[in-house]
Structure formats: structure tokens, C-alpha cells
Write a protein that holds these residues in place. Structure first.
Motif, PDB file in Angstrom:
ATOM      1  N   ALA A  54       0.849  -1.189   0.000  1.00  0.00           N
ATOM      2  CA  ALA A  54       0.000   0.000   0.000  1.00  0.00           C
ATOM      3  C   ALA A  54       0.882   1.236   0.000  1.00  0.00           C
ATOM      4  CB  ALA A  54      -0.903   0.012   1.233  1.00  0.00           C
ATOM      5  N   TYR A  55       0.359   2.294  -0.600  1.00  0.00           N
ATOM      6  CA  TYR A  55       1.042   3.579  -0.471  1.00  0.00           C
ATOM      7  C   TYR A  55       0.048   4.708  -0.299  1.00  0.00           C
ATOM      8  CZ  TYR A  55       0.295   4.742  -5.472  1.00  0.00           C
ATOM      9  OH  TYR A  55      -0.242   5.018  -6.701  1.00  0.00           O
ATOM     10  N   MET A  56       0.462   5.685   0.503  1.00  0.00           N
ATOM     11  CA  MET A  56      -0.307   6.891   0.713  1.00  0.00           C
ATOM     12  C   MET A  56      -0.133   7.758  -0.529  1.00  0.00           C
ATOM     13  SD  MET A  56       0.564   9.992   3.341  1.00  0.00           S
ATOM     14  CE  MET A  56       2.188  10.111   2.616  1.00  0.00           C
ATOM     15  N   PRO A 110      -3.381   4.197  10.038  1.00  0.00           N
ATOM     16  CA  PRO A 110      -2.394   4.265  11.119  1.00  0.00           C
ATOM     17  C   PRO A 110      -0.976   3.836  10.706  1.00  0.00           C
ATOM     18  CG  PRO A 110      -4.419   3.268  11.930  1.00  0.00           C
ATOM     19  CD  PRO A 110      -4.545   3.375  10.428  1.00  0.00           C
ATOM     20  N   LEU A 111      -0.841   3.173   9.557  1.00  0.00           N
ATOM     21  CA  LEU A 111       0.479   2.751   9.092  1.00  0.00           C
ATOM     22  C   LEU A 111       1.294   3.917   8.523  1.00  0.00           C
ATOM     23  CD1 LEU A 111      -0.541  -0.514   7.203  1.00  0.00           C
ATOM     24  CD2 LEU A 111       0.354  -0.306   9.538  1.00  0.00           C
ATOM     25  N   PHE A 112       0.643   5.044   8.288  1.00  0.00           N
ATOM     26  CA  PHE A 112       1.275   6.181   7.630  1.00  0.00           C
ATOM     27  C   PHE A 112       1.195   7.428   8.503  1.00  0.00           C
ATOM     28  CE2 PHE A 112      -0.604   3.443   4.380  1.00  0.00           C
ATOM     29  CZ  PHE A 112       0.475   3.229   3.536  1.00  0.00           C
ATOM     30  N   HIS A 113       2.132   8.330   8.271  1.00  0.00           N
ATOM     31  CA  HIS A 113       1.996   9.688   8.781  1.00  0.00           C
ATOM     32  C   HIS A 113       1.223  10.418   7.696  1.00  0.00           C
ATOM     33  CE1 HIS A 113       2.756  13.645  10.282  1.00  0.00           C
ATOM     34  NE2 HIS A 113       3.296  13.990   9.131  1.00  0.00           N
ATOM     35  N   LEU A 114      -0.050  10.714   7.938  1.00  0.00           N
ATOM     36  CA  LEU A 114      -0.915  11.257   6.903  1.00  0.00           C
ATOM     37  C   LEU A 114      -1.041  12.772   7.041  1.00  0.00           C
ATOM     38  CD1 LEU A 114      -3.737   8.571   6.970  1.00  0.00           C
ATOM     39  CD2 LEU A 114      -1.983   8.858   5.235  1.00  0.00           C
ATOM     40  N   PRO A 115      -0.310  13.517   6.223  1.00  0.00           N
ATOM     41  CA  PRO A 115      -0.488  14.964   6.240  1.00  0.00           C
ATOM     42  C   PRO A 115      -1.832  15.332   5.623  1.00  0.00           C
ATOM     43  CG  PRO A 115       1.031  14.348   4.495  1.00  0.00           C
ATOM     44  CD  PRO A 115       0.691  13.091   5.258  1.00  0.00           C
ATOM     45  N   LEU A 116      -2.248  16.564   5.794  1.00  0.00           N
ATOM     46  CA  LEU A 116      -3.491  17.056   5.226  1.00  0.00           C
ATOM     47  C   LEU A 116      -3.533  16.845   3.713  1.00  0.00           C
ATOM     48  CD1 LEU A 116      -6.171  18.529   5.785  1.00  0.00           C
ATOM     49  CD2 LEU A 116      -4.931  20.684   5.584  1.00  0.00           C
ATOM     50  N   SER A 117      -2.365  16.766   3.095  1.00  0.00           N
ATOM     51  CA  SER A 117      -2.294  16.590   1.637  1.00  0.00           C
ATOM     52  C   SER A 117      -2.614  15.168   1.172  1.00  0.00           C
ATOM     53  CB  SER A 117      -0.910  17.009   1.130  1.00  0.00           C
ATOM     54  OG  SER A 117       0.100  16.247   1.755  1.00  0.00           O
ATOM     55  N   LYS A 151       2.868  22.240   2.767  1.00  0.00           N
ATOM     56  CA  LYS A 151       2.586  23.674   2.896  1.00  0.00           C
ATOM     57  C   LYS A 151       1.384  24.077   2.042  1.00  0.00           C
ATOM     58  CE  LYS A 151       7.259  25.191   4.045  1.00  0.00           C
ATOM     59  NZ  LYS A 151       8.439  25.927   3.560  1.00  0.00           N
ATOM     60  N   TRP A 152       1.316  23.531   0.829  1.00  0.00           N
ATOM     61  CA  TRP A 152       0.198  23.825  -0.070  1.00  0.00           C
ATOM     62  C   TRP A 152      -1.124  23.428   0.586  1.00  0.00           C
ATOM     63  CZ3 TRP A 152      -3.341  20.430  -2.184  1.00  0.00           C
ATOM     64  CH2 TRP A 152      -4.147  20.930  -3.201  1.00  0.00           C
ATOM     65  N   ALA A 153      -1.167  22.210   1.124  1.00  0.00           N
ATOM     66  CA  ALA A 153      -2.392  21.703   1.753  1.00  0.00           C
ATOM     67  C   ALA A 153      -2.745  22.518   2.995  1.00  0.00           C
ATOM     68  CB  ALA A 153      -2.229  20.229   2.106  1.00  0.00           C
ATOM     69  N   ASP A 154      -1.750  22.827   3.811  1.00  0.00           N
ATOM     70  CA  ASP A 154      -2.006  23.636   5.010  1.00  0.00           C
ATOM     71  C   ASP A 154      -2.566  25.002   4.632  1.00  0.00           C
ATOM     72  OD1 ASP A 154      -1.137  21.565   6.609  1.00  0.00           O
ATOM     73  OD2 ASP A 154       0.852  22.421   6.969  1.00  0.00           O
ATOM     74  N   ASN A 155      -2.046  25.585   3.570  1.00  0.00           N
ATOM     75  CA  ASN A 155      -2.507  26.888   3.106  1.00  0.00           C
ATOM     76  C   ASN A 155      -3.941  26.817   2.566  1.00  0.00           C
ATOM     77  OD1 ASN A 155      -2.084  29.709   2.489  1.00  0.00           O
ATOM     78  ND2 ASN A 155      -1.972  29.090   0.335  1.00  0.00           N
TER      79      ASN A 155
END
Length: 184
Positions: A54-56, A110-117, A151-155
Motif C-alpha cells: 500500500a502507499y499513501m 495508522p500505518l502512515f503519517h498522513l499529512p493534510l495533503s 505547505k500547499w495543503a495547510d494553506n
């Protein structure tokens, strides 16, 4: 010389886990459609079992892989050594897109560090593993991850991301629906 295997063995897994970049390839069934090849990074790949990975997948300007695997399931994932001994490893299989809110998402996220992006997780059942020499792959030095997607997603924020996905991620460049079509 290429060698083929029916599953990911421990040596393959160690090689995969040491790589900082991988590439995904998919294609529509229509011969006039466009083949997609995408680079991926951000510590986003996991080996789930000898025959499952699997990949994020983060937000992007297209969503070709999701459209192609929704249509026909086919996916190829390639890793190549840019340092150390030369090696290329390809995983051939059938994929599926896992979206937020599903039971599979709850199990895999939970297997990934999932940023907002993060927009989806691609899961592939592997039916063939291939290794080959990689003699023609040059050396490259890893110096770090890019942070622009985060940064794009956070913005944009959650609302802005949903609007962006509705505009850019519901259909492939050839007009095929993605797994996100009808979900947003």
C-alpha cells in the motif's frame, strides 16, 4: 538478467524499505488513452504481506492511477537503487483505491503519517515480482524530502482541498472517473 518471483521475499522487502523514491505506472484499456508514470516519496510505501502493498497518495493535479485501477486494476510499482549495488525491483499487480471514511482507510491509515495533503491510499495485490540489474541507473544522493505539498495543503485548508479535488481529481485526463468520483 531478470528474475521473477511470486511474492515479495525478505531481501525484496529490505530493498524496498531502504528506497526513498518509487514510481507507479498504470494505463487505461483504450489504446488511445495515456499511460501514466508517477514518482512517489515521503516515506509513503508499506509492504503489508508477501503479496500485498500500500502507499499513501497525496493530492495532485491529476488522479490517473485511481482512474486506471478503477477501470482495469492494473498497476506496476518500480523501485531502483540510486546508491549501493545496482538493482531494479518491479511489483506487478491489481490495485484498488481506498478513500477516507471507509473501513479499509481506518485499518490502513495508522500505518502512515498522513499529512493534510493525503487524498487516498492505493493498495495492490501483487502477483509477480521482478528484479533486474539496474546497471544503467546513475548514482544520486538523497538530501531530503520536499515540503511544498504539505505547505500547499495547510494553506488551502480542508475546504480548499475539497474544492481542488472536485475540480482536478474526479476524472483522468482521458475522462475516466476516479474512485473519488461521486464521493465528493
Amino acid at each position: 538478467m531478470a528474475k521473477f518471483f511470486d511474492e515479495i521475499n525478505n531481501q525484496h522487502r529490505e530493498f524496498i524499505e531502504a528506497q526513498k523514491i518509487f514510481f507507479t505506472a498504470s494505463a487505461p484499456l483504450d489504446a488511445e488513452g495515456h499511460v501514466n508514470l508517477s514518482p512517489k516519496g515521503m516515506d509513503s510505501f508499506r509492504v503489508l504481506s508477501p503479496t500485498s502493498v500500500a502507499y499513501m497518495d497525496i493530492n495532485g493535479s491529476g488522479n490517473e492511477t485511481s482512474a486506471h485501477i478503477l477501470e482495469n486494476g492494473r498497476i506496476t510499482i518500480m523501485f531502483c537503487a540510486f546508491y549501493g549495488p545496482p538493482n531494479i525491483l518491479r511489483l506487478y499487480g491489481k490495485g484498488q483505491t481506498v478513500l477516507p471514511g471507509s473501513a479499509q482507510w481506518d485499518a490502513l491509515s495508522p500505518l502512515f503519517h498522513l499529512p493534510l495533503s493525503s487524498r487516498q491510499i492505493i493498495v495492490a495485490e501483487i502477483d509477480k515480482v521482478q528484479t533486474s540489474c539496474g546497471f544503467g541507473v546513475p548514482y544520486y544522493e538523497y538530501t531530503g524530502e520536499r515540503d511544498q505539498a504539505i505547505k500547499w495543503a495547510d494553506n488551502k485548508g480542508e475546504e480548499g482541498i475539497e474544492k481542488y479535488q472536485a475540480e482536478k481529481n474526479l476524472r483522468s485526463m482521458d475522462g475516466l472517473p476516479t474512485a473519488m468520483f461521486g464521493k465528493l
